[in-house]
Write a protein that holds these residues in place. Structure first.
Motif, PDB file in Angstrom:
ATOM      1  N   ASN A  17       0.879  -1.156   0.000  1.00  0.00           N
ATOM      2  CA  ASN A  17       0.000   0.000   0.000  1.00  0.00           C
ATOM      3  C   ASN A  17       0.919   1.209   0.000  1.00  0.00           C
ATOM      4  O   ASN A  17       1.535   1.531   1.004  1.00  0.00           O
ATOM      5  CB  ASN A  17      -0.937   0.023   1.199  1.00  0.00           C
ATOM      6  CG  ASN A  17      -2.028   1.055   1.006  1.00  0.00           C
ATOM      7  OD1 ASN A  17      -1.769   2.162   0.560  1.00  0.00           O
ATOM      8  ND2 ASN A  17      -3.236   0.680   1.340  1.00  0.00           N
ATOM      9  N   GLY A  20      -0.485   5.684   1.041  1.00  0.00           N
ATOM     10  CA  GLY A  20      -1.900   5.792   1.351  1.00  0.00           C
ATOM     11  C   GLY A  20      -2.806   5.481   0.184  1.00  0.00           C
ATOM     12  O   GLY A  20      -3.991   5.784   0.190  1.00  0.00           O
ATOM     13  N   SER A  21      -2.258   4.864  -0.855  1.00  0.00           N
ATOM     14  CA  SER A  21      -3.046   4.494  -2.029  1.00  0.00           C
ATOM     15  C   SER A  21      -4.200   3.587  -1.621  1.00  0.00           C
ATOM     16  O   SER A  21      -4.060   2.769  -0.717  1.00  0.00           O
ATOM     17  CB  SER A  21      -2.149   3.752  -3.031  1.00  0.00           C
ATOM     18  OG  SER A  21      -2.911   3.131  -4.034  1.00  0.00           O
ATOM     19  N   PRO A  22      -5.344   3.725  -2.295  1.00  0.00           N
ATOM     20  CA  PRO A  22      -6.466   2.836  -1.976  1.00  0.00           C
ATOM     21  C   PRO A  22      -6.338   1.460  -2.637  1.00  0.00           C
ATOM     22  O   PRO A  22      -7.299   0.724  -2.711  1.00  0.00           O
ATOM     23  CB  PRO A  22      -7.668   3.606  -2.530  1.00  0.00           C
ATOM     24  CG  PRO A  22      -7.106   4.400  -3.650  1.00  0.00           C
ATOM     25  CD  PRO A  22      -5.705   4.763  -3.235  1.00  0.00           C
ATOM     26  N   PHE A  23      -5.138   1.112  -3.104  1.00  0.00           N
ATOM     27  CA  PHE A  23      -4.921  -0.156  -3.794  1.00  0.00           C
ATOM     28  C   PHE A  23      -3.846  -0.974  -3.097  1.00  0.00           C
ATOM     29  O   PHE A  23      -2.916  -0.438  -2.521  1.00  0.00           O
ATOM     30  CB  PHE A  23      -4.538   0.093  -5.255  1.00  0.00           C
ATOM     31  CG  PHE A  23      -5.543   0.942  -5.960  1.00  0.00           C
ATOM     32  CD1 PHE A  23      -6.757   0.407  -6.368  1.00  0.00           C
ATOM     33  CD2 PHE A  23      -5.304   2.288  -6.159  1.00  0.00           C
ATOM     34  CE1 PHE A  23      -7.710   1.195  -6.978  1.00  0.00           C
ATOM     35  CE2 PHE A  23      -6.250   3.086  -6.773  1.00  0.00           C
ATOM     36  CZ  PHE A  23      -7.453   2.554  -7.183  1.00  0.00           C
ATOM     37  N   ASN A  24      -3.997  -2.299  -3.151  1.00  0.00           N
ATOM     38  CA  ASN A  24      -3.044  -3.244  -2.571  1.00  0.00           C
ATOM     39  C   ASN A  24      -2.682  -4.292  -3.615  1.00  0.00           C
ATOM     40  O   ASN A  24      -3.484  -4.591  -4.489  1.00  0.00           O
ATOM     41  CB  ASN A  24      -3.674  -3.993  -1.391  1.00  0.00           C
ATOM     42  CG  ASN A  24      -3.971  -3.090  -0.226  1.00  0.00           C
ATOM     43  OD1 ASN A  24      -3.088  -2.437   0.301  1.00  0.00           O
ATOM     44  ND2 ASN A  24      -5.230  -3.041   0.172  1.00  0.00           N
ATOM     45  N   THR A  71      -5.763  -5.120  -5.931  1.00  0.00           N
ATOM     46  CA  THR A  71      -7.132  -5.000  -5.423  1.00  0.00           C
ATOM     47  C   THR A  71      -7.376  -3.602  -4.867  1.00  0.00           C
ATOM     48  O   THR A  71      -6.434  -2.850  -4.617  1.00  0.00           O
ATOM     49  CB  THR A  71      -7.401  -6.002  -4.277  1.00  0.00           C
ATOM     50  OG1 THR A  71      -6.658  -5.606  -3.132  1.00  0.00           O
ATOM     51  CG2 THR A  71      -7.057  -7.409  -4.672  1.00  0.00           C
ATOM     52  N   THR A  72      -8.641  -3.319  -4.668  1.00  0.00           N
ATOM     53  CA  THR A  72      -9.003  -2.090  -3.976  1.00  0.00           C
ATOM     54  C   THR A  72      -8.738  -2.282  -2.488  1.00  0.00           C
ATOM     55  O   THR A  72      -8.569  -3.412  -2.022  1.00  0.00           O
ATOM     56  CB  THR A  72     -10.496  -1.766  -4.180  1.00  0.00           C
ATOM     57  OG1 THR A  72     -11.263  -2.884  -3.742  1.00  0.00           O
ATOM     58  CG2 THR A  72     -10.811  -1.460  -5.625  1.00  0.00           C
ATOM     59  N   GLU A  73      -8.680  -1.189  -1.755  1.00  0.00           N
ATOM     60  CA  GLU A  73      -8.498  -1.268  -0.305  1.00  0.00           C
ATOM     61  C   GLU A  73      -9.614  -2.121   0.285  1.00  0.00           C
ATOM     62  O   GLU A  73     -10.762  -2.033  -0.128  1.00  0.00           O
ATOM     63  CB  GLU A  73      -8.535   0.135   0.305  1.00  0.00           C
ATOM     64  CG  GLU A  73      -8.102   0.152   1.742  1.00  0.00           C
ATOM     65  CD  GLU A  73      -7.951   1.567   2.286  1.00  0.00           C
ATOM     66  OE1 GLU A  73      -7.583   1.675   3.441  1.00  0.00           O
ATOM     67  OE2 GLU A  73      -8.213   2.530   1.547  1.00  0.00           O
ATOM     68  N   GLY A  74      -9.267  -2.953   1.218  1.00  0.00           N
ATOM     69  CA  GLY A  74     -10.239  -3.870   1.779  1.00  0.00           C
ATOM     70  C   GLY A  74     -10.383  -5.126   0.941  1.00  0.00           C
ATOM     71  O   GLY A  74     -11.146  -6.017   1.267  1.00  0.00           O
TER      72      GLY A  74
END
Length: 178
Positions: A17, A20-24, A71-74
């Protein structure tokens, strides 16, 4: 950045991450709940039986082969996938294959993002120094992110005869030294 060993990762490495990107980016074997969606994404580009595709994804491990998923965050949506495979004759290299970005996310830098994470993963986690790939129509993309043309590479080691798949006139082989 200081790396603190946590099982099975190093802090800052998969799931990545950045800033602070919303992607993993995660190895698929550490997120088996994403396998079905990843299978559907890959099959949307290259149709194959779900059983065969799932077996390939289930073979992912901490070494090679390893499938990485953006993926998206979460981790609620699969955006992109690629697979890192061993090259029998080159111990410090791997072959990247099955690079695919969900059609609704194309043109937004996600292909570049997953490739960058794959390069970091290869260099830091797998201790590799070169990535090879083949492409039919995306060589311009790979050139822009630092790959250069090279001689054909067989993932299966040396042969006493040429493999027909290495003779495909449309296929271009490329590599990047990490």
């Amino acid at each position: 950045m200081r790396y603190v060993k946590r099982e099975p990762y190093y802090e800052g490495l998969p799931p990545f991450n950045v800033s602070g990107s919303p992607f993993n980016v995660v190895p698929i074997h550490n997120a088996p709940e994403l396998m079905k969606d990843t299978c559907a994404l890959i099959n949307s580009e290259w149709p194959r039986s779900e059983t065969a595709r799932m077996r390939s994804l289930q073979a992912s491990c901490d070494t090679l082969p390893c499938s990485l998923v953006l993926t998206t965050e979460g981790m609620c949506r699969v955006i992109a996938h690629l697979k890192l495979s061993p090259i029998t004759s080159k111990k410090k290299a791997c072959f990247v294959e099955s690079v695919v970005v969900d059609k609704s996310y194309r043109g937004q830098g996600f292909g570049k993002l997953i490739m960058k994470f794959a390069e970091d993963y290869c260099r830091v986690v797998l201790d590799l120094n070169t990535i090879y790939l083949s492409t039919i129509d995306q060589d311009g993309f790979y050139e822009r992110i630092g790959y250069e043309y090279c001689a054909p590479v067989s993932m299966y080691g040396p042969r006493h005869c040429e493999l027909p798949s290495l003779q495909n006139l449309n296929k271009k082989y490329m590599k990047k030294v990490l």
